[in-house]
Design a protein around this motif. Structure first.
Motif, short mmCIF file in Angstrom:
data_model
loop_
_atom_site.label_atom_id
_atom_site.label_comp_id
_atom_site.label_asym_id
_atom_site.label_seq_id
_atom_site.Cartn_x
_atom_site.Cartn_y
_atom_site.Cartn_z
N GLN A 93 45.79 33.63 42.31
CA GLN A 93 44.58 35.88 42.43
C GLN A 93 43.67 35.60 40.98
N PHE A 103 34.14 44.23 46.47
CA PHE A 103 35.12 43.82 45.97
C PHE A 103 36.22 43.10 44.94
N GLN A 152 37.13 42.35 41.42
CA GLN A 152 38.88 41.38 40.82
C GLN A 152 38.15 40.71 40.46
N GLN A 171 36.83 40.67 37.15
CA GLN A 171 35.75 41.80 36.41
C GLN A 171 34.77 41.25 35.65
N LEU A 196 34.00 52.23 47.82
CA LEU A 196 35.63 51.36 47.69
C LEU A 196 34.86 51.36 46.30
N ARG A 252 36.67 51.50 35.42
CA ARG A 252 37.59 51.04 34.85
C ARG A 252 36.68 49.61 35.02
N THR A 253 36.74 48.97 36.15
CA THR A 253 36.20 47.62 36.21
C THR A 253 34.44 47.39 37.24
N GLY A 294 39.96 47.68 49.56
CA GLY A 294 40.45 48.46 48.47
C GLY A 294 41.54 49.33 49.15
N ASN A 327 44.21 54.89 46.03
CA ASN A 327 43.15 54.28 44.92
C ASN A 327 44.31 54.53 43.62
N GLY A 358 43.60 47.28 37.85
CA GLY A 358 42.33 46.31 37.33
C GLY A 358 42.63 45.38 38.34
N ASN A 359 42.79 44.14 37.85
CA ASN A 359 42.75 43.02 38.89
C ASN A 359 43.74 42.67 39.90
N MET A 360 44.56 43.59 40.31
CA MET A 360 45.58 43.21 41.68
C MET A 360 44.59 43.49 42.67
N SER A 361 44.46 43.09 43.53
CA SER A 361 43.87 42.24 44.51
C SER A 361 44.17 43.94 45.71
N GLU A 362 43.80 44.45 46.63
CA GLU A 362 43.64 45.59 47.27
C GLU A 362 43.74 45.40 49.04
N ILE A 363 44.09 44.66 49.78
CA ILE A 363 43.56 44.42 51.02
C ILE A 363 44.60 44.96 51.75
N SER A 407 50.26 43.47 47.23
CA SER A 407 51.09 43.59 46.20
C SER A 407 52.29 44.09 47.11
#
Lengths: 715, 355
Positions: A509, A533, A537, A539, A573, A579-580, B190, B211, B215-220, B240
């Motif tokens: 990840q 997407f 992730q 960034q 999306l 944020r990023t 997302g 939402n 940050g860098n957590m994946s959201e699928i 997650s």
């Protein structure tokens, strides 16, 4: 791999110098031209990828040959290397690998908590399970994985003449594991080692049949004939089978065979009474044989004695009965010669006649076992067991050593290094990595030897070395690499380093590089949503900003009712938070602005117009909105690019709002300032001209100035 | 076989090793009273060959599997669906190559009768990530990373498809599920969900975007489900340990059932990827009446960290299985909801029976 690999004496992985003759395989590559380069790399699993590169064909040169067009430049061939061990296929090996994770992890955690506990309580062991019991549990779990003897599907009605049950052939790996278990893990069986070996041979004698005759193979032959034979006792093979099975202690088979004797048949009983009496007497004596062991499984014959004095008493008594029967007068009355001789031979075996034992057994280990049973039941200690084994081997030499026998001799010779080498050579890295647990539990010396940090191994112990080797193998396969960390974390010296390398290679990840690659890949292949997407992730602001520019152009050009639906999801999306998303966040607001503008054009005027203006101000205030979009945004609100001529002037409509001006003084000033800034920027050589009509700037300025005037009047 | 004491009763567990990796699995319940079948999508890592196998399970001795029929797939299978009508057992499978296959099987012995395939370039570009068969088995929805939403009409000897929507890759979809003969839902990146109505063409009628990501957590969204009696509630499971329900009547607020979300206090059975979610129809009929229409029905989920659990809104999650390896998919027998089938990362399947 840590360390070097130079000469065999200080090599990391112990390998036998007696390499067999190299086998040459030829690979077909179909390349006509001479091969200029060869590249060999590992593919997945046991696949080698061999790439052949032909000589570069020189098309441009004058000497160019005619067939250079149909020439292939190179070829890649995948070579599948099958493992040496043919008895267990790859899928089964993986199954064993999966299954051994839990027992191994459990044993390691117990080891850790035990050492922690002993440190804390300093030896006061109130609650203390013997360590070997844990090892034994581990060994049993592993043993279960290696398969349990499954009877082959048999007919519903059992043939009374079936003495040998057809079983699925066990594997050498299981036999080897059990051997290790008997000698190292099972502390309870230490006093009954010979009897444990008797049981072991009963289960695995058929494995030795591969290389020569064994008692098992003799019985298989006999079983085939039994079905057709009428008077079994006339056939010498029948008596041979009985004697051989007796010699290795398969008492149930012997008794079953004896009861097939013709004298038991009802029509014969009358005139063969004495003969039958002798057969039965022998059968009874056999079934009452004293055994020095704790217990026998249900259905097994013999009488168990746990202590040596009890056993000695019973043993003497039993032998006395045999001698008495041997001297009995009934033999004279027995007319059937084969029966008389066969039974007498059986008695000789029971009395431990070494010559008889030698003739009825085939493999040296069978002779060895027969000595334990009938000659030296008190054999104790590995030293005397080892010398007996050597004596038996001299009597029955074999041309080649079976891998199981190699292991057994290593164990009896009390040489831990030989045992490890045999395990590694014959049974592979899985066996070594897991059997080390049994070896270290076996004796203090072995533990010291295996745990000692070695300079020539780069400071790691033999135990760790073998775990590392096994983890390497696991990590080479897509389906097993996830197991490797379990073994690596149990390696204190090098494990963490290798684990880092392993994880670095895997798509996880937080690996930004891989996420970026995934993002770029999707973007390039037209999957813009996936691309964004994954870049989010990762960034990756730089790329997201660049994408924002592309998207803006795209959105600006094509925004219409139909295509807006497509954008909906993507903009969703992107999210509204700053944020990023990089420069993309303004697209979200732009979407809101567009939506309101659309509604104004559709006639939903009052609220929509106000919302449109609010969105516009937000966009223009936001520092992340790139400068080059300012004019298109303002112009957009004046004339939507997708809108036909008659609808033009909608900002004029917006700004010349009939009821009251939509923009107040400060808002109008903000926009005018932005326009001014833009005019200044135009002079800069790097300025990118927006794709708009030349009078765009002026018409927007005019509209704003008009609005400013109206706003003054209003306030 | 193992017996495990459970809060509600006992659990019979049969673990069966397969010599191949299981990509997906489903129950197939035919008319036969003695046997039932498991459809397995398999991948042989040694030969790189994919296939679908129909295995017969003996009702009295479930660990005794025997191969009924098998079909070689041209590519690795991404989704497997089975029509729920016993008279018309139909298996649908989509591949990572972008093709869609329908296998018609015999209603009694589950042997393969015929096969129809759709492998046109214009159908999907790249992998199909989600499909779902309509209740009657006459229509199939397919979605992919390419952003296409297609509807396939399954005839006796012919397949027809039409494009419902094409986002041209602007949005990628990962899962699909029918809500009614005209409506279906999709899920994507997302933590996004879309609700579609065939009667309203041109795009999704409703959209949702979770939402709560950090940050860098994946959201699928990996899997979605809709209960036949409550088509307005979309259930989704994804990254997650997240499981949430989106009620179309309360669009702004999704109900979080599991997951690590700042500010929310939900007990998560898992913290890793939730690979599949299904409404768990196994429960006493008395309790079903007690659940108000606003409450989410019990949900079953399986996860990368080896958890198979039932989540009831407002209650502690109930673990059914905790394996040392990932549970990649599961299926609840629709005819006999006490029975479960799941596939493990370590090339094995588990047959569970709740009593």
């Amino acid at each position: 791999m840590p360390g070097r690999m130079s000469d065999p004496s200080d090599s990391l992985v112990p390998f036998s110098p007696d390499v067999r003759d190299p086998v040459v395989y030829s690979l077909h590559h179909d390349l006509k031209a001479p091969i200029s380069r060869l590249s060999i790399s590992w593919s997945k699993g046991n696949c080698l990828r061999v790439s052949f590169f032909g000589k570069k064909s020189s098309n441009s040169s004058a000497e160019g040959s005619g067939n250079s067009n149909d020439q292939i430049g190179g070829k890649v061939v995948e070579v599948k290397l099958s493992s040496e061990d043919g008895e267990i296929d790859e899928a089964q090996k993986r199954r064993i690998a999966y299954g051994s994770v839990s027992p191994f992890a459990l044993l390691q955690s117990r080891k850790n908590s035990m050492s922690l506990l002993s440190k804390m309580s300093m030896g006061s062991s109130t609650y203390h399970v013997e360590w070997w019991e844990h090892v034994m549990e581990y060994s049993k779990d592993i043993n279960l994985l290696l398969g349990s003897p499954k009877p082959l599907p048999s007919p519903v009605i059992e043939d009374p003449k079936t003495v040998l049950k057809a079983m699925e052939k066990p594997t050498c790996l299981k036999a080897a594991w059990e051997l290790m278990e008997i000698f190292y893990a099972d502390k309870q069986s230490q006093a009954w080692l010979p009897e444990s070996l008797v049981d072991w041979l009963a289960d695995y004698d058929n494995l030795l049949s591969e290389t020569g005759t064994t008692v098992y193979s003799k019985l298989v032959d006999l079983q085939k004939e039994l079905v057709t034979l009428q008077a079994v006792e006339d056939n010498p093979k029948y008596w041979e089978g009985i004697s051989s099975a007796l010699a290795v202690g398969w008492l149930e088979i012997v008794v079953k065979l004896l009861r097939l004797h013709g004298s038991y048949q009802l029509d014969q009983l009358g005139n063969r009474e004495t003969e039958n009496g002798l057969v039965e007497a022998v059968a009874v004596l056999i079934s009452k044989m004293p055994r020095i062991r704790t217990e026998l499984a249900v259905g097994r014959l013999g009488e168990c004695y746990k202590t040596k004095p009890d056993f000695v008493k019973a043993w003497e008594k039993w032998r006395g009965q045999i001698t008495k029967l041997e001297c009995s007068a009934f033999w004279v009355q027995c007319d059937h010669r084969q029966t008389r001789e066969g039974l007498k031979n059986v008695l000789q075996i029971m009395l431990g006649n070494t010559n008889s034992l030698n003739t009825v057994t085939s493999h040296w280990i069978e002779l060895y076992i027969s000595h334990f049973l009938y000659v030296r039941p008190f054999t104790m200690g590995l030293e005397s067991m080892y010398s007996l084994a050597q004596k038996c081997m001299q009597l029955k030499p074999t041309s080649s050593t079976h891998r199981l026998m190699g292991l057994l001799l290593g164990i009896l010779g009390e040489n831990t290094e030989v045992v490890l080498a045999e395990c590694s050579r014959s049974f592979g890295p899985w066996m070594v990595a897991h059997a080390v647990e049994l070896l270290t539990a076996g004796s203090k010396q072995a533990e010291i030897l295996l745990h000692e940090e070695r300079y020539n191994l780069g400071g790691i112990s033999i135990e760790e070395l073998h775990r590392l080797v096994y983890a390497q193998i696991l990590s080479s396969h897509a389906l097993t690499w996830q197991i490797a960390p379990i073994y690596l974390t149990s390696c204190t010296k090098q494990g963490m380093g290798l684990l880092e390398i392993l994880l670095y290679k895997q798509p996880i990840q937080h690996n930004h590089l891989l996420l970026k690659i995934a993002g770029i890949h999707h973007w390039k292949h037209g999957k813009k949503g996936s691309g964004i997407f994954w870049l989010q992730q990762a960034q990756d602001e730089v790329r997201l900003n660049r994408i924002a520019q592309q998207l803006f152009d795209f959105v600006g050009k094509s925004i219409s009712d139909e295509s807006f639906k497509q954008w909906e999801g993507l903009i969703e999306l992107l999210g509204s938070e700053a944020r990023t998303v990089g420069g993309l966040e303004f697209l979200h607001k732009y979407r809101d602005f567009k939506k309101s503008l659309q509604q104004v054009q559709d006639g939903h005027i009052t609220d929509a117009a106000r919302q449109a203006v609010e969105s516009l101000i937000l966009l223009m205030k936001n520092p992340s909105t790139p400068q080059r979009f300012w004019l298109p945004l303002l112009h957009d609100s004046r004339t939507g690019p997708g809108i036909e001529a008659e609808k033009r002037g909608s900002l004029v409509k917006l700004l010349n709002w009939s009821e009251h001006p939509l923009l107040n003084i400060s808002q109008t000033n903000l926009l005018l300032n932005k326009l001014q800034e833009l005019s200044m920027a135009k002079l800069h050589p790097d300025f990118i001209e927006a794709d708009l009509p030349p009078h765009a700037l002026n018409s927007v300025r005019l509209a704003l100035a008009t609005n400013l005037g109206r706003a003054f009047l209003e306030e | 076989m193992a017996m495990v004491a459970e809060g509600v009763g006992t659990l019979q567990i049969h673990r069966i090793s397969q010599p191949k990796y299981i990509d997906a699995l489903r129950w197939l319940s035919p008319l036969s009273a003695f046997e039932r079948f498991a459809v397995l999508a398999l991948h042989d890592s040694d030969s790189d060959v994919s296939s679908i196998e129909i295995q017969a399970l003996n009702r009295s001795n479930p660990s005794n599997l025997h191969l009924q029929s098998s079909w070689a797939s041209p590519a690795r299978i991404s989704t497997l669906r089975v029509s729920q009508i016993p008279q018309k057992p139909l298996v649908a499978a989509s591949t990572y190559m972008g093709s869609l296959h329908f296998l018609f099987t015999d209603p009694v012995d589950a042997s393969l009768e015929s096969e129809l395939s759709l492998a046109e370039k214009s159908f999907h570009a790249g992998p199909i990530s989600g499909i779902d068969l309509q209740g009657t088995g006459s229509e199939c929805v397919s979605v992919g990373e390419d952003g296409r939403v297609n509807l396939v009409t399954i005839g006796d000897s012919k397949l027809n498809y039409r494009r419902v929507f094409d986002s041209h890759g602007l949005v990628s979809y990962t899962a699909a599920k029918w809500a009614s003969p005209a409506e279906f839902a999709t899920g994507g990146l997302g933590f996004s969900l879309q609700y579609w109505d065939q009667r309203k063409p041109g795009g999704a009628v409703s959209q949702f975007k979770g939402n709560w990501g950090r940050g860098n957590m994946s959201e699928i969204v990996h899997s979605i489900d809709i209960h036949p009696s409550r088509k307005h509630i979309l259930l989704a499971g994804g990254s997650s340990g997240t499981v949430f329900a989106w009620d179309l009547r309360w669009q702004k607020q999704p109900v979080l059932l599991s997951g690590i979300v700042p500010g929310e206090t939900v007990v998560s059975p898992s913290e890793s990827e939730v690979w599949e979610v299904q409404f768990d129809c196994y429960m006493q009929s008395a309790t079903i009446g007690n659940i108000s229409s606003g409450q989410i029905l019990p949900v079953m989920m399986c996860s990368e960290d080896g958890i198979l659990a039932v989540i009831k809104q407002g209650e502690q999650p109930m673990e059914i299985l905790a394996e040392p390896c990932a549970i990649n998919s599961f299926d609840i027998d629709k005819q006999n909801p006490s029975d479960l089938l799941c596939s493990l990362e370590w090339e094995s399947i588990v047959i569970l029976s709740r009593q």
